[in-house]
Scaffold this active site. Structure first.
Site, PDB file in Angstrom:
ATOM      1  N   ASP A  67       0.811  -1.213   0.000  1.00 20.92           N
ATOM      2  CA  ASP A  67       0.000   0.000   0.000  1.00 20.92           C
ATOM      3  C   ASP A  67       0.848   1.269   0.000  1.00 20.92           C
ATOM      4  OD1 ASP A  67       0.911  -0.530   2.577  1.00 20.92           O
ATOM      5  OD2 ASP A  67      -1.066  -0.891   3.417  1.00 20.92           O
ATOM      6  N   ASN A 136      -8.014  -3.127  14.157  1.00 20.39           N
ATOM      7  CA  ASN A 136      -9.383  -3.465  13.766  1.00 20.39           C
ATOM      8  C   ASN A 136      -9.398  -4.644  12.784  1.00 20.39           C
ATOM      9  OD1 ASN A 136      -8.345  -2.321  11.483  1.00 20.39           O
ATOM     10  ND2 ASN A 136      -9.785  -0.606  11.377  1.00 20.39           N
TER      11      ASN A 136
END
Ligand code: F6R
Length: 247
Positions: A67, A136
């Site tokens: 990313d 998360n």
């Protein structure tokens, strides 16, 4: 899944570097999928140490990173290109022209994503994909969502990710709000996946990701469907997973 539960971050890093190093030794022209963040820093340091000791040769290696922040150039010290250069590429004999990171300055997001998908298809399949995991359950920048994104895409970062990443920036407002990331499909196509996790704060999400339901609400849970996953963590991060597995 193979699990290595190591004493601490240093031992986790040595184990992970050993696995990546073995991959490079066994296949000189390996394609490595690489990650940024705090989890792999020790692993990269150990890979550099092994390279300097003459144990590893990166000359045939290709890398594709997971990313990149949208809007940051490669020479911005918060960009993931800069991270990879300074934490690994500048210190080993990898051919820089064979190291790929999404183009943070790509003007048209759709085109930028399509181009990176093409690079992954052309250079791949990835032999070994290194992953960290967000609090998360995100992997790459695949945040909890209603469905799994297959391909490279541009994401809006969640408040929790901005919060977690602001330690690298002067202020939270400086954290970019969007990023380019490989999709879950790209990640799942890797032949092998190596996940590294450390610290007590990850214990709940690690247990949930590997023993809970497979759901896009916990993106890392999809790894339960991958046939060759190695999880390397320190005792703190793996404590709840180990307790659940031994029940
Ligand atoms: C980084 C990446 C992220 C991180 C994750 C964990 O390229 O893709 O998914 O792996 O946010 O970050 P750390 O290692 O800082 O806890």
């Amino acid at each position: 899944m193979t699990i290595y539960c190591e004493k601490d971050y240093e031992a986790m890093s040595r184990r992970a570097a050993g696995i990546i190093g073995a991959q490079i030794i066994l296949k000189k022209d390996s394609v490595l999928g690489l990650a940024t963040g705090s989890s792999p820093i020790g692993t990269y340091e150990e890979l550099i140490r092994r390279y300097q000791a003459g144990e590893l040769d990166f000359s045939g290696v290709t890398s594709v990173n997971l990313d990149e922040y949208r809007g940051l150039s490669g020479d911005n010290d918060q960009s993931y290109r800069y991270f990879m250069d300074t934490h690994l590429f500048d210190h080993v004999n990898i051919d820089k022209s064979r190291t790929f990171v999404p183009d943070g300055l790509g003007e048209d997001p759709d085109r930028t994503c399509a181009m990176y998908d093409d690079i992954i298809s052309r250079e791949g399949p990835v032999d070994l994909q290194l992953l960290g995991m967000g609090y998360n359950g995100h992997i790459g920048f695949n945040e909890p969502a209603e469905y799994f994104e297959k391909k490279v895409h541009c994401v809006d970062l969640t408040e929790s990710t901005i919060e977690a990443n602001k330690r690298f920036f002067e202020k939270a407002e400086d954290v970019p709000r969007q990023a380019y990331t490989m999709g879950i499909g790209n990640i799942m196509q890797a032949k092998k996946v190596l996940v590294i996790v450390s610290g007590e704060g990850k214990a709940d999400i690690v247990a949930e990701a590997f023993t809970g339901p497979v759901t896009p609400h916990v993106p890392a849970s999809i790894l339960q469907f991958h046939k060759d996953v190695t999880l390397v963590g320190d005792e703190a991060a793996l404590s709840k997973l180990m307790a659940t597995l031994s029940r």
